[in-house]
Scaffold this motif. Structure first.
Motif, PDB file in Angstrom:
ATOM      1  N   SER A   1       0.814  -1.219   0.000  1.00 16.71           N
ATOM      2  CA  SER A   1       0.000   0.000   0.000  1.00 16.71           C
ATOM      3  C   SER A   1       0.852   1.275   0.000  1.00 16.71           C
ATOM      4  N   ASN A   2       2.158   1.117  -0.237  1.00 10.38           N
ATOM      5  CA  ASN A   2       3.047   2.273  -0.378  1.00 10.38           C
ATOM      6  C   ASN A   2       3.431   2.416  -1.861  1.00 10.38           C
ATOM      7  N   ARG A   3       2.830   3.418  -2.520  1.00 13.98           N
ATOM      8  CA  ARG A   3       2.983   3.564  -3.965  1.00 13.98           C
ATOM      9  C   ARG A   3       4.460   3.717  -4.378  1.00 13.98           C
ATOM     10  N   ALA A   4       5.191   4.546  -3.632  1.00 14.04           N
ATOM     11  CA  ALA A   4       6.591   4.801  -4.012  1.00 14.04           C
ATOM     12  C   ALA A   4       7.400   3.501  -3.935  1.00 14.04           C
TER      13      ALA A   4
ATOM     14  N   VAL B   1       6.282   0.410  -4.167  1.00 10.84           N
ATOM     15  CA  VAL B   1       5.847  -0.542  -5.200  1.00 10.84           C
ATOM     16  C   VAL B   1       6.403  -0.136  -6.565  1.00 10.84           C
ATOM     17  N   TYR B   2       6.353   1.159  -6.876  1.00  8.82           N
ATOM     18  CA  TYR B   2       6.864   1.617  -8.179  1.00  8.82           C
ATOM     19  C   TYR B   2       8.379   1.368  -8.278  1.00  8.82           C
TER      20      TYR B   2
ATOM     21  N   ILE C   1      -6.618  -1.017  -0.982  1.00 14.01           N
ATOM     22  CA  ILE C   1      -5.709   0.009  -1.536  1.00 14.01           C
ATOM     23  C   ILE C   1      -4.422  -0.652  -2.032  1.00 14.01           C
TER      24      ILE C   1
ATOM     25  N   SER D   1      -4.950  -2.174  -5.344  1.00 14.66           N
ATOM     26  CA  SER D   1      -5.125  -1.157  -6.403  1.00 14.66           C
ATOM     27  C   SER D   1      -3.770  -0.541  -6.772  1.00 14.66           C
ATOM     28  N   ILE D   2      -2.889  -0.386  -5.801  1.00 17.29           N
ATOM     29  CA  ILE D   2      -1.566   0.184  -6.118  1.00 17.29           C
ATOM     30  C   ILE D   2      -0.739  -0.806  -6.952  1.00 17.29           C
TER      31      ILE D   2
ATOM     32  N   ASP E   1      -2.084  -0.467 -10.368  1.00 16.41           N
ATOM     33  CA  ASP E   1      -1.599   0.780 -10.995  1.00 16.41           C
ATOM     34  C   ASP E   1      -0.179   0.582 -11.525  1.00 16.41           C
ATOM     35  N   ALA E   2       0.619  -0.110 -10.738  1.00 10.36           N
ATOM     36  CA  ALA E   2       2.014  -0.349 -11.164  1.00 10.36           C
ATOM     37  C   ALA E   2       2.032  -1.226 -12.420  1.00 10.36           C
TER      38      ALA E   2
ATOM     39  N   LYS F   1       1.172   1.025 -15.277  1.00  8.98           N
ATOM     40  CA  LYS F   1       2.226   2.006 -15.600  1.00  8.98           C
ATOM     41  C   LYS F   1       3.463   1.346 -16.230  1.00  8.98           C
TER      42      LYS F   1
END
Ligand code: NAD
Ligand code: TYD
Length: 340
Positions: free
Chosen positions: A61-64, A66-67, A103, A106-107, A110-111, A114
């Protein structure tokens, strides 16, 4: 292939890491795990010695974070096991379940959108279908059964499934979902029914059975779940849902009595305690689709699997003794003192 196993320091994810390393020496496996109370690096001790394996600490749930994982590792496949997984904890405090299970998923999606992905697999549960009545043994969950959740845990898992389907349709993420029944086997965290009963019996502690012990669960040996997921990520059809279960329905009291018998302990240890709120009556999977379309069959019968599991807990005391000597004691008092 480079396969990221999220939640691979937990029970099923850990077993799946070993399944991949044993059966697919050609693949590179990365475990991505936050190491919550349920994550344990000791579970991955042997995997960490394998050159085809790597551990990355991180939160889905940490976008940074995961990306960064996607940028650095460029995975081909994500298998998402990472979740808050215990129904009783979700009843006490739902919010973390929403953050991680919804969440977080979902992240990850999203990854995938992207950075691109060859396959995203969501490990879901039969609990998204709600429960079946005890007096209708003819009914089973199929992939077409409506979602009808009972606990904050199952509601969060159903929400994640809907997001996976939405991302698959809207953004063409090549996704699959599996919905499995209750697993058991090595590395199962002590808060869940089977390990809790084995460990309490070994310690001559009371075995807290909720309600009358007549609720039914459909038990699947964890390695059989791993083989199902492995088949789905390689041969499963994008956009599809597969139910996974082995027709091993048992009442809770039968499971507890079987464990006591294997250990040679008295049934006097059993204590019936206050029931779980909203307690689902019966889960039962119809696995026809995965059997006919992918040729999956479960190999381990309950009578053999439960003996192997008890044996594992007898031989791996140091693994669970460390867990139950820490924060787990506070959890146990909080969850069980008021039930008596
Ligand atoms: P578990 O609780 O043993 O392990 C969960 C793992 O996820 C832990 O290693 C934990 O550290 C990690 N994790 C939790 N939050 C995280 C986050 N935000 N970011 C990264 N890692 C995080 O769970 P389990 O029993 O192994 O279940 C695995 C998956 O299988 C779950 O998605 C669960 O819903 C599903 N499932 C479990 C069962 C079962 O019987 N145990 C049955 C069907 C489906
Ligand atoms: P659990 O292992 O928590 O899995 P789930 O709720 O996801 O099926 O529980 C399995 C069954 O055992 C469930 O009907 C609740 C019951 N149970 C008890 O009777 N006593 C316990 O201490 C626990 C943890 C569960």
């Amino acid at each position: 292939m480079k396969i990221v196993v999220t939640g691979g320091a937990g029970f099923i994810g850990g077993n799946f890491v070993y399944y991949l390393l044993k059966n697919h020496a050609e693949d590179f496996v990365i475990c991505y795990d936050k190491l919550t109370y349920a994550g344990n690096l000791e579970t991955l001790e042997d995997a960490l010695k394998n050159k085809n394996f790597k551990f990355v600490k991180g939160d889905i749930s940490n976008r940074a974070e995961v990306y960064k994982l996607f940028e650095e590792e460029k995975p081909d496949v994500i298998v998402n096991f990472a979740a808050e997984s215990h129904v009783d904890r979700s009843i006490e405090d739902p919010e973390l379940f929403l953050r991680t299970n919804i969440i977080g998923t979902s992240i990850l999606l999203d990854a995938c959108k992207k950075f691109g992905i060859k396959r995203f697999h969501q490990v879901s549960t039969d609990e998204v279908y709600g429960d079946l009545p005890l007096d209708r043994p003819d009914l089973f969950f199929t992939e077409k059964t409506n979602l009808h959740t009972s606990s904050p845990y199952s509601a969060s898992k159903a929400s994640a499934d809907l997001l996976v389907q939405a991302y698959s349709r809207t953004y063409q993420i090549p996704a699959t979902i599996s919905r499995c029944s209750n697993n058991y086997g090595p590395y199962h965290f002590p808060e869940k029914l089977i390990p809790l009963m084995i460990i309490n019996a070994l310690n001559e502690k009371k075995l807290p059975v909720y309600g009358k012990g007549i609720n039914v669960r459909d038990w699947l040996y964890v390695e059989d779940h791993c083989s199902a997921i492995d088949l789905i990520i390689r041969n499963g059809k994008v956009g599809e849902i597969y139910n996974v279960g082995g027709h091993n329905e048992k009442t809770n009291i039968d499971v507890v009595k079987t464990i006591l018998k294997i250990l040679g302990k008295s049934e006097d240890l059993i204590e019936f305690v206050t029931d779980r709120k909203g307690h689902d009556q019966r889960y039962a999977i119809d696995p026809t689709k995965i059997e006919t379309e992918l040729g999956w069959t479960p190999k381990t019968k309950f009578d053999d699997g439960i003996k192997k599991t008890v044996d594992w807990y007898l031989k791996n005391k140091s693994w669970w003794e460390k867990i139950i000597s820490g924060e787990y004691q506070n959890y146990y008092s909080k969850m069980y003192e008021h039930r008596l």
